[in-house]
Every structure is written in C-alpha cells, then in structure tokens.
Design a protein around this motif. Structure first.
Motif, PDB file in Angstrom:
ATOM      1  N   PHE A 158       0.830  -1.210   0.000  1.00  0.00           N
ATOM      2  CA  PHE A 158       0.000   0.000   0.000  1.00  0.00           C
ATOM      3  C   PHE A 158       0.864   1.260   0.000  1.00  0.00           C
ATOM      4  CE2 PHE A 158      -2.409   3.370   2.152  1.00  0.00           C
ATOM      5  CZ  PHE A 158      -3.599   3.359   1.434  1.00  0.00           C
ATOM      6  N   LEU A 159       1.895   1.272   0.858  1.00  0.00           N
ATOM      7  CA  LEU A 159       2.767   2.448   0.953  1.00  0.00           C
ATOM      8  C   LEU A 159       3.566   2.656  -0.333  1.00  0.00           C
ATOM      9  CD1 LEU A 159       4.076   1.972   4.627  1.00  0.00           C
ATOM     10  CD2 LEU A 159       2.357   3.627   3.849  1.00  0.00           C
ATOM     11  N   ASN A 160       3.914   1.556  -0.994  1.00  0.00           N
ATOM     12  CA  ASN A 160       4.640   1.635  -2.271  1.00  0.00           C
ATOM     13  C   ASN A 160       3.737   2.133  -3.398  1.00  0.00           C
ATOM     14  OD1 ASN A 160       7.085   0.776  -1.497  1.00  0.00           O
ATOM     15  ND2 ASN A 160       7.037  -1.198  -2.547  1.00  0.00           N
ATOM     16  N   GLN A 161       2.510   1.647  -3.362  1.00  0.00           N
ATOM     17  CA  GLN A 161       1.587   1.862  -4.484  1.00  0.00           C
ATOM     18  C   GLN A 161       1.022   3.286  -4.545  1.00  0.00           C
ATOM     19  OE1 GLN A 161      -1.183  -1.384  -4.740  1.00  0.00           O
ATOM     20  NE2 GLN A 161      -2.597  -0.270  -6.053  1.00  0.00           N
ATOM     21  N   TYR A 162       0.827   3.904  -3.377  1.00  0.00           N
ATOM     22  CA  TYR A 162       0.159   5.208  -3.360  1.00  0.00           C
ATOM     23  C   TYR A 162       1.106   6.332  -2.936  1.00  0.00           C
ATOM     24  CZ  TYR A 162      -4.085   2.569  -4.046  1.00  0.00           C
ATOM     25  OH  TYR A 162      -5.042   1.734  -4.578  1.00  0.00           O
ATOM     26  N   ASP A 163       0.954   7.448  -3.626  1.00  0.00           N
ATOM     27  CA  ASP A 163       1.762   8.619  -3.289  1.00  0.00           C
ATOM     28  C   ASP A 163       1.052   9.384  -2.167  1.00  0.00           C
ATOM     29  OD1 ASP A 163       3.411  10.763  -3.145  1.00  0.00           O
ATOM     30  OD2 ASP A 163       2.866  11.612  -5.107  1.00  0.00           O
ATOM     31  N   LEU A 164       1.635   9.330  -0.995  1.00  0.00           N
ATOM     32  CA  LEU A 164       0.987   9.972   0.156  1.00  0.00           C
ATOM     33  C   LEU A 164       1.678  11.296   0.528  1.00  0.00           C
ATOM     34  CD1 LEU A 164       0.430   6.739   2.298  1.00  0.00           C
ATOM     35  CD2 LEU A 164      -1.212   7.890   0.816  1.00  0.00           C
ATOM     36  N   SER A 165       2.520  11.791  -0.399  1.00  0.00           N
ATOM     37  CA  SER A 165       3.223  13.065  -0.149  1.00  0.00           C
ATOM     38  C   SER A 165       2.215  14.182   0.105  1.00  0.00           C
ATOM     39  CB  SER A 165       4.062  13.462  -1.365  1.00  0.00           C
ATOM     40  OG  SER A 165       4.956  12.446  -1.667  1.00  0.00           O
ATOM     41  N   GLY A 166       2.513  14.973   1.103  1.00  0.00           N
ATOM     42  CA  GLY A 166       1.668  16.134   1.410  1.00  0.00           C
ATOM     43  C   GLY A 166       0.424  15.783   2.210  1.00  0.00           C
ATOM     44  N   LYS A 167       0.190  14.509   2.415  1.00  0.00           N
ATOM     45  CA  LYS A 167      -1.017  14.121   3.156  1.00  0.00           C
ATOM     46  C   LYS A 167      -0.706  13.934   4.638  1.00  0.00           C
ATOM     47  CE  LYS A 167      -2.882  11.753  -0.884  1.00  0.00           C
ATOM     48  NZ  LYS A 167      -3.717  12.849  -1.400  1.00  0.00           N
ATOM     49  N   THR A 168      -1.756  13.888   5.419  1.00  0.00           N
ATOM     50  CA  THR A 168      -1.601  13.587   6.842  1.00  0.00           C
ATOM     51  C   THR A 168      -1.917  12.108   7.032  1.00  0.00           C
ATOM     52  OG1 THR A 168      -2.217  15.822   7.482  1.00  0.00           O
ATOM     53  CG2 THR A 168      -2.473  14.119   9.158  1.00  0.00           C
ATOM     54  N   ILE A 169      -0.959  11.400   7.615  1.00  0.00           N
ATOM     55  CA  ILE A 169      -1.152   9.963   7.839  1.00  0.00           C
ATOM     56  C   ILE A 169      -1.336   9.714   9.330  1.00  0.00           C
ATOM     57  CG2 ILE A 169      -0.081   7.667   7.677  1.00  0.00           C
ATOM     58  CD1 ILE A 169       1.480   8.637   5.262  1.00  0.00           C
ATOM     59  N   ILE A 170      -2.339   8.908   9.652  1.00  0.00           N
ATOM     60  CA  ILE A 170      -2.541   8.547  11.064  1.00  0.00           C
ATOM     61  C   ILE A 170      -2.578   7.021  11.165  1.00  0.00           C
ATOM     62  CG2 ILE A 170      -4.000   8.842  13.095  1.00  0.00           C
ATOM     63  CD1 ILE A 170      -5.174  11.335  11.477  1.00  0.00           C
ATOM     64  N   PRO A 171      -1.499   6.436  11.730  1.00  0.00           N
ATOM     65  CA  PRO A 171      -1.492   4.985  11.846  1.00  0.00           C
ATOM     66  C   PRO A 171      -2.296   4.502  13.058  1.00  0.00           C
ATOM     67  CG  PRO A 171       0.651   5.914  12.461  1.00  0.00           C
ATOM     68  CD  PRO A 171      -0.269   7.061  12.239  1.00  0.00           C
ATOM     69  N   PHE A 172      -2.855   3.322  12.946  1.00  0.00           N
ATOM     70  CA  PHE A 172      -3.475   2.663  14.105  1.00  0.00           C
ATOM     71  C   PHE A 172      -3.296   1.168  13.925  1.00  0.00           C
ATOM     72  CE2 PHE A 172      -7.510   1.090  12.196  1.00  0.00           C
ATOM     73  CZ  PHE A 172      -7.559   1.832  11.018  1.00  0.00           C
ATOM     74  N   ASN A 173      -3.175   0.461  15.034  1.00  0.00           N
ATOM     75  CA  ASN A 173      -2.937  -0.975  14.872  1.00  0.00           C
ATOM     76  C   ASN A 173      -3.434  -1.787  16.059  1.00  0.00           C
ATOM     77  OD1 ASN A 173      -0.357   0.041  16.377  1.00  0.00           O
ATOM     78  ND2 ASN A 173      -0.279  -2.183  16.583  1.00  0.00           N
ATOM     79  N   THR A 174      -3.577  -3.078  15.819  1.00  0.00           N
ATOM     80  CA  THR A 174      -3.835  -4.002  16.917  1.00  0.00           C
ATOM     81  C   THR A 174      -2.647  -4.960  17.009  1.00  0.00           C
ATOM     82  OG1 THR A 174      -5.079  -5.542  15.530  1.00  0.00           O
ATOM     83  CG2 THR A 174      -6.356  -3.853  16.672  1.00  0.00           C
ATOM     84  N   HIS A 175      -2.500  -5.618  18.158  1.00  0.00           N
ATOM     85  CA  HIS A 175      -1.316  -6.446  18.423  1.00  0.00           C
ATOM     86  C   HIS A 175      -1.634  -7.374  19.581  1.00  0.00           C
ATOM     87  CE1 HIS A 175      -0.411  -4.328  22.224  1.00  0.00           C
ATOM     88  NE2 HIS A 175      -1.098  -3.366  21.637  1.00  0.00           N
ATOM     89  N   GLU A 176      -0.686  -8.221  19.919  1.00  0.00           N
ATOM     90  CA  GLU A 176      -0.863  -9.031  21.135  1.00  0.00           C
ATOM     91  C   GLU A 176       0.348  -8.893  22.039  1.00  0.00           C
ATOM     92  OE1 GLU A 176      -3.320 -10.113  22.677  1.00  0.00           O
ATOM     93  OE2 GLU A 176      -4.783  -9.940  21.044  1.00  0.00           O
ATOM     94  N   GLY A 177       0.862  -7.695  22.148  1.00  0.00           N
ATOM     95  CA  GLY A 177       1.973  -7.462  23.077  1.00  0.00           C
ATOM     96  C   GLY A 177       3.062  -6.548  22.542  1.00  0.00           C
ATOM     97  N   SER A 178       3.128  -6.401  21.231  1.00  0.00           N
ATOM     98  CA  SER A 178       4.215  -5.594  20.634  1.00  0.00           C
ATOM     99  C   SER A 178       3.922  -4.096  20.619  1.00  0.00           C
ATOM    100  CB  SER A 178       4.474  -6.044  19.195  1.00  0.00           C
ATOM    101  OG  SER A 178       4.992  -7.341  19.172  1.00  0.00           O
ATOM    102  N   GLY A 179       2.721  -3.695  21.009  1.00  0.00           N
ATOM    103  CA  GLY A 179       2.358  -2.268  20.874  1.00  0.00           C
ATOM    104  C   GLY A 179       2.357  -1.888  19.408  1.00  0.00           C
ATOM    105  N   ASP A 180       2.974  -0.761  19.090  1.00  0.00           N
ATOM    106  CA  ASP A 180       3.046  -0.409  17.659  1.00  0.00           C
ATOM    107  C   ASP A 180       4.271  -1.052  17.011  1.00  0.00           C
ATOM    108  OD1 ASP A 180       5.210   1.811  16.880  1.00  0.00           O
ATOM    109  OD2 ASP A 180       4.513   2.254  18.900  1.00  0.00           O
ATOM    110  N   GLY A 181       5.145  -1.635  17.835  1.00  0.00           N
ATOM    111  CA  GLY A 181       6.293  -2.388  17.318  1.00  0.00           C
ATOM    112  C   GLY A 181       7.255  -1.561  16.476  1.00  0.00           C
TER     113      GLY A 181
END
Ligand SMILES: Cc1cc2nc3c(=O)[nH]c(=O)nc-3n(C[C@H](O)[C@H](O)[C@H](O)COP(=O)(O)O)c2cc1C
Length: 224
Positions: A158-181
């Motif tokens: 996804f990150l390779n395919q789309y040009d996200l320059s100039g945009k605001t990115i907000i990551p979110f994730n689920t895990h079982e202990g690693s946090g955002d890793g």
C-alpha cells in the motif's frame, strides 16, 4: 302608513341589518381561521425549514470540523480486530473505509504463520485486490495488525503503491503485546513528505469489549 306597518318595516330592516352583520362576522371568522391556519402552517413550515437548515448546518459542521469528506480509513485486517477499530474511527469522524485485501487470500489457521513469515523473509509484496482514488483524500488513516513485529507485507504494498506526499497519515494498529512495534517510525521513514500524527495501538483481545471511548479520546487529542 299606519303604526303597524312602520313597526313591521323597522323589524324587517333590523332583521336585514342583523343578517348582514352576521354574514360579515362569519366571513371575518372564516378569514381569521384561514389566516390562523395559514400562520400556523407558515410557522410550521418555518420551523421545519429552520430545523432542516440547522440539521444541514450540523452535518456540514461535523464534516468541516472532522474533514469527513477528505478522510480515508484504509486498513488490513485478517481476523477482524483492526476492522472493528477502523469501523469505530469511521463512526466517530466519518470518512471512507477502504479494506486492503490481497488478491490471493491468506491461508487460515496455523498455516498463516508459516506463510506470512516466509512472505516477510522474502520481502514479497502481495498485490492488493481493489484500488482507491487517493487524490480525493488529505487525511489517510492506515490500520493493520502487527505481524512478526512489523507491518504486514500488504501494508508495504500500500505504501509503495500510493503517493501519500503532502497528506496527513494517522497509523493505528492491533497487536498481542508488541504495541506499535516501531511501525509508526517505519511509516514515517517510508513517507518523508507526509505528516504523521500520533497513532494508537490497541491489544487485539481488547477489541472484544467496547473501545469507543479510548478511540474517541485519541481522535479528540488529534483535533477531530
Ligand atoms: C501471522 C501473525 C503474526 C503476528 N505477530 C505478532 C507480533 O509480532 N506481535 C504481536 O504483538 N502480535 C502479533 N500477532 C497478533 C496480531 O497482531 C493480533 O492478533 C491482531 O489483533 C490481529 O488483527 P486482525 O484481527 O485485524 O487481523 C500476530 C498474528 C499473526 C496472525
């Protein structure tokens, strides 16, 4: 003319006058009631109109304050935890959901672990099933589970395919202990021309209970 005739005429005139006055009063009343009805109708219409305008304004305001029209919530979720997270974000601030899915579905059960470990070790970038017109969005939420301490390979696609320059990115994730890793830093490295806001990791198991208030607090802190 005798007295009786004169009295008769006077009575007749009084009756005629009474009839005219009565008719006029009836006419006025009808007019009044029409007017009242009109007024009531008008005020109802006005109230309805005002309410509609207020509602429209509310919708517009909500959209404006959250930029709901410009928000994309892109996520990958194999077992549903991250998908719940994405749905809560959308419920809170609007935006469009985009489910990142591989063209070839991942194997189920234990096989998934070996398969994805190998995929990661060989840096395979699995093809994404659908495309999205990224130019429509200023803000892109990117959600995923932690897989082998990293973002799943399909997020790299996804990150390779789309040009996200100039945009605001907000990551979110689920895990079982690693946090955002360390994946938020990874996204920052991959997207040097985007603004990365603080993400939120949630333990996958916690998604079984309602996480709305935690997610909503985080969104508030980000200014949504
Ligand atoms: C192949 C695989 C690898 C995983 N690796 C990690 C990991 O390194 N660290 C971790 O905390 N959780 C790991 N998990 C747990 C997932 O991150 C967690 O269950 C997540 O909530 C799943 O999200 P989903 O339901 O949206 O797919 C892994 C799960 C799978 C299936």
């Amino acid at each position: 003319m005798n007295k009786k005739t004169i009295i008769g005429i006077i009575i007749a005139v009084i009756i005629v006058i009474a009839a005219i006055v009565g008719y006029m009063m009836l006419g006025n009343n009808e007019e009044t009631s029409t007017n009242r009805q009109g007024t009531v109708n008008n005020s109802n219409t006005q109230t309805e109109n005002t309410t509609t305008v207020e509602n429209q304004n509310k919708t517009e305001n909500t959209n404006t304050s959250s930029n709901g029209n410009n928000i994309l919530i892109a996520y990958f979720s194999e077992t549903g935890n991250t998908e719940k997270f994405a749905n809560i974000i959308q419920g809170q601030i609007g935006g469009d959901l985009f489910k990142i899915e591989p063209v070839n579905p991942y194997p189920q059960g234990e096989e998934l672990f070996d398969y994805t470990k190998e995929e990661q070790d060989n840096n395979v970038l699995p093809e994404i099933k659908e495309t999205v017109d990224i130019s429509k969005y200023d803000t892109v939420f990117i959600g995923y589970p932690i897989w082998w301490y990293e973002v799943p390979q399909i997020i790299k696609t996804f990150l390779n395919q789309y040009d996200l320059s100039g945009k605001t990115i907000i990551p979110f994730n689920t895990h079982e202990g690693s946090g955002d890793g360390g994946t938020y830093e990874y996204i920052e490295e991959q997207e040097p021309n985007a603004t990365i806001l603080e993400g939120l990791p949630i333990r996958g198991g916690n998604m079984e209970s309602d996480q709305t208030s935690i997610i909503s607090n985080w969104l508030n802190e980000l200014g949504f």
